[in-house]
Enzyme design. Structure first.
Site, PDB file in Angstrom:
ATOM      1  N   ASP A   1     -67.889 -14.853  34.110  1.00 56.89           N
ATOM      2  CA  ASP A   1     -66.758 -14.199  34.354  1.00 56.89           C
ATOM      3  C   ASP A   1     -66.749 -12.223  34.630  1.00 56.89           C
ATOM      4  OD1 ASP A   1     -63.823 -12.685  34.574  1.00 56.89           O
ATOM      5  OD2 ASP A   1     -63.581 -13.818  33.024  1.00 56.89           O
TER       6      ASP A   1
ATOM      7  N   PHE B   1     -61.667 -12.099  27.933  1.00 58.22           N
ATOM      8  CA  PHE B   1     -60.493 -12.346  28.624  1.00 58.22           C
ATOM      9  C   PHE B   1     -60.351 -13.120  29.503  1.00 58.22           C
ATOM     10  CE2 PHE B   1     -57.165 -10.888  31.102  1.00 58.22           C
ATOM     11  CZ  PHE B   1     -55.504 -10.959  30.337  1.00 58.22           C
TER      12      PHE B   1
ATOM     13  N   LYS C   1     -60.202  -8.414  41.203  1.00 57.53           N
ATOM     14  CA  LYS C   1     -60.390  -6.935  40.922  1.00 57.53           C
ATOM     15  C   LYS C   1     -60.867  -6.005  42.054  1.00 57.53           C
ATOM     16  CE  LYS C   1     -59.867  -6.445  35.647  1.00 57.53           C
ATOM     17  NZ  LYS C   1     -58.741  -6.203  35.851  1.00 57.53           N
TER      18      LYS C   1
HETATM   19  C1  LIG Z   1     -63.071 -10.207  32.249  1.00 53.90           C
HETATM   20  C2  LIG Z   1     -61.299 -10.943  33.036  1.00 53.90           C
HETATM   21  N1  LIG Z   1     -60.871 -11.622  33.594  1.00 53.90           N
HETATM   22  C3  LIG Z   1     -60.415 -12.413  34.203  1.00 53.90           C
HETATM   23  C4  LIG Z   1     -59.332 -11.189  34.165  1.00 53.90           C
HETATM   24  C5  LIG Z   1     -57.802 -11.372  35.373  1.00 53.90           C
HETATM   25  O1  LIG Z   1     -57.003 -11.266  35.858  1.00 53.90           O
HETATM   26  P1  LIG Z   1     -56.191 -10.973  36.772  1.00 53.90           P
HETATM   27  O2  LIG Z   1     -55.299  -9.716  36.353  1.00 53.90           O
HETATM   28  O3  LIG Z   1     -56.479 -10.825  38.599  1.00 53.90           O
HETATM   29  O4  LIG Z   1     -55.879 -13.041  37.114  1.00 53.90           O
HETATM   30  C6  LIG Z   1     -59.684 -10.042  34.605  1.00 53.90           C
HETATM   31  C7  LIG Z   1     -58.267  -8.943  34.303  1.00 53.90           C
HETATM   32  O5  LIG Z   1     -57.996  -8.052  33.763  1.00 53.90           O
HETATM   33  C8  LIG Z   1     -60.557  -9.601  33.886  1.00 53.90           C
HETATM   34  O6  LIG Z   1     -60.656  -7.878  33.183  1.00 53.90           O
END
Ligand SMILES: Cc1ncc(COP(=O)(O)O)c(C=O)c1O
Length: 403
Positions: A222, A137, A251
């Site tokens: 990520d 994700f 986050k």
């Molecule tokens: C691993 C990862 N990447 C990207 C995101 C996206 O982040 P945002 O919701 O701040 O756009 C999340 C959100 O849960 C995530 O867990």
């Protein structure tokens, strides 16, 4: 239905399926609802509130910066932005530069853009491909949705930007086979968060590093959910002893104040030209001040605290897993970040358990249909862990999921 639910339904997009609770205040690991009821927060705003709710250092930093200089735009120099970038580059190990944005999705968008900018110049115009993992994700913008390995959330919005492909997570051979002359980068979470805290097999991240280095493509990690100390190291990839080319963060970085950060090694970040990318709010002085104060709180916790209290949480969760009435029950995770998976044939869903936990004053969330996610503030102490585990055991028993 609680009052706010009906008001919200009339005026806000029906984007979120929320339980019937309205939180109004938080302090440390405790939340209070509108009726003054107390909850232990074992979710931390989805791995965001690492420093705990309303940490006095973060509150003072945000209030002080807002009262001094709240915003200038990125047309001018501002100190907190450079202070934060210096801290992050240092954490990464030097030799890199940072782009600051406002969210995880934006941090990944910047990573994809810088990878393509670098690869077109160094590997040729065709090299735009991003290889990501099934179940991964990366965000909800069109670009990061294309990178996301969950067809159910991608398909309603197709067509998405081209150039993205997906390989099974944890399979180094499949990864090697997917890389070709059109590839710019591999984009992976070191541990897949939204897929249910899925930890790859030992050696996978080191293999991914080796494969990408040999192929001359970038490795982007990520770390938006896994980073900022969540697993007991500042970055989760540090457990594997690797150094990626690009790392994305968001986050927990600023305790809930919106921020995103993309670190890229010098060779890659130097491919960016003025005007290639930008943001009105990104690197805003208040967000940077929040992040600097958050780092002040988090960094000392990495000298043993997260490992110690995380070990206690894992121990208690393992006992609960053994009491779950389902042969497929599993505990996954690291540090202070776990999924208690009840297994396919469990007598109750993760959502039912999470609702029962909420009614007992414990906040956790169903990260998948069968798995509960726990990501408490990193400042949590043993006594709160023990109390949270008791409440979770009560919830599991109430829905018939555990002996
Ligand atoms: C691993 C990862 N990447 C990207 C995101 C996206 O982040 P945002 O919701 O701040 O756009 C999340 C959100 O849960 C995530 O867990």
């Amino acid at each position: 239905m609680i009052d706010i639910a009906a008001r919200e339904a009339a005026v806000l997009w029906p984007t979120y399926l929320r339980p019937q609770v309205e939180f109004v205040r938080g302090e440390g690991v405790v939340l209070w609802d509108v009726h003054g009821r107390e909850y232990l927060d074992f979710l931390g705003g989805i791995a965001v509130v690492a420093a705990g709710h309303a940490h006095p250092k973060v509150v003072a930093a945000v209030a002080g910066q807002l009262a001094t200089l709240g915003h200038t735009s990125n047309l001018y120099f501002t100190g907190p932005q450079v202070d934060l970038a210096e801290r992050l580059v240092d954490r990464f190990g030097g030799g890199a530069k940072v782009f600051l944005s406002n969210s995880g999705a934006e941090a990944n968008e910047a990573a994809i853009k810088v990878a393509r900018r670098w690869a077109k110049a160094s590997r040729g115009e065709r090299a735009i491909g991003i290889v990501a993992a099934v179940g991964g994700f990366h965000g909800r913008t069109l670009g990061t949705l294309a990178a996301t390995g969950k067809p159910s959330i991608r398909e309603p919005f197709e067509p998405l930007p081209p150039g993205f492909s997906h390989v099974p997570f944890g399979d180094a051979r499949a990864l090697a086979a997917a890389i070709g002359p059109d590839t710019a980068a591999v984009l992976l979470e070191p541990i897949q968060g939204e897929a249910g805290i899925r930890v790859p097999p030992d050696g996978y991240l080191a293999a991914a590093r080796e494969i990408t280095a040999e192929a001359g493509v970038l490795l982007i990690m990520d770390e938006i959910q896994s980073g900022m100390g969540r697993t007991g190291r500042f970055f989760a990839h540090q457990h594997a002893g690797i150094r990626p080319d690009v790392v994305t963060m968001a986050k927990a970085l600023a305790s809930g104040y919106p921020i995103g950060a993309t670190i890229a090694v010098d060779e890659v970040s130097n491919a960016i030209r003025p005007g290639d990318h930008g943001s009105t709010f990104g690197g805003n002085p208040v967000a940077c001040a929040a992040a600097l104060a958050t780092l002040d709180v988090i960094e000392p916790l990495l000298e043993g605290h997260v490992d110690r209290v995380g070990g206690r949480l894992a121990g208690g969760l393992l006992e609960l897993r053994d009491r779950v009435d389902s042969p497929g029950a599993e505990l996954r995770g690291a540090g202070l970040w776990y999924a208690l998976d009840l297994g396919e044939h469990a007598p109750a869903s993760a959502r039912e358990v999470a609702l029962a936990a909420l009614s007992r004053g414990l906040v956790v969330n169903p990260v998948t249909e069968t798995a509960l996610r726990l990501a408490p503030p990193l400042v949590i102490e043993e006594a709160d862990i023990d109390e949270g585990l008791l409440r979770l055991a009560g919830a599991l028993q109430e829905v018939g999921a555990c002996r």
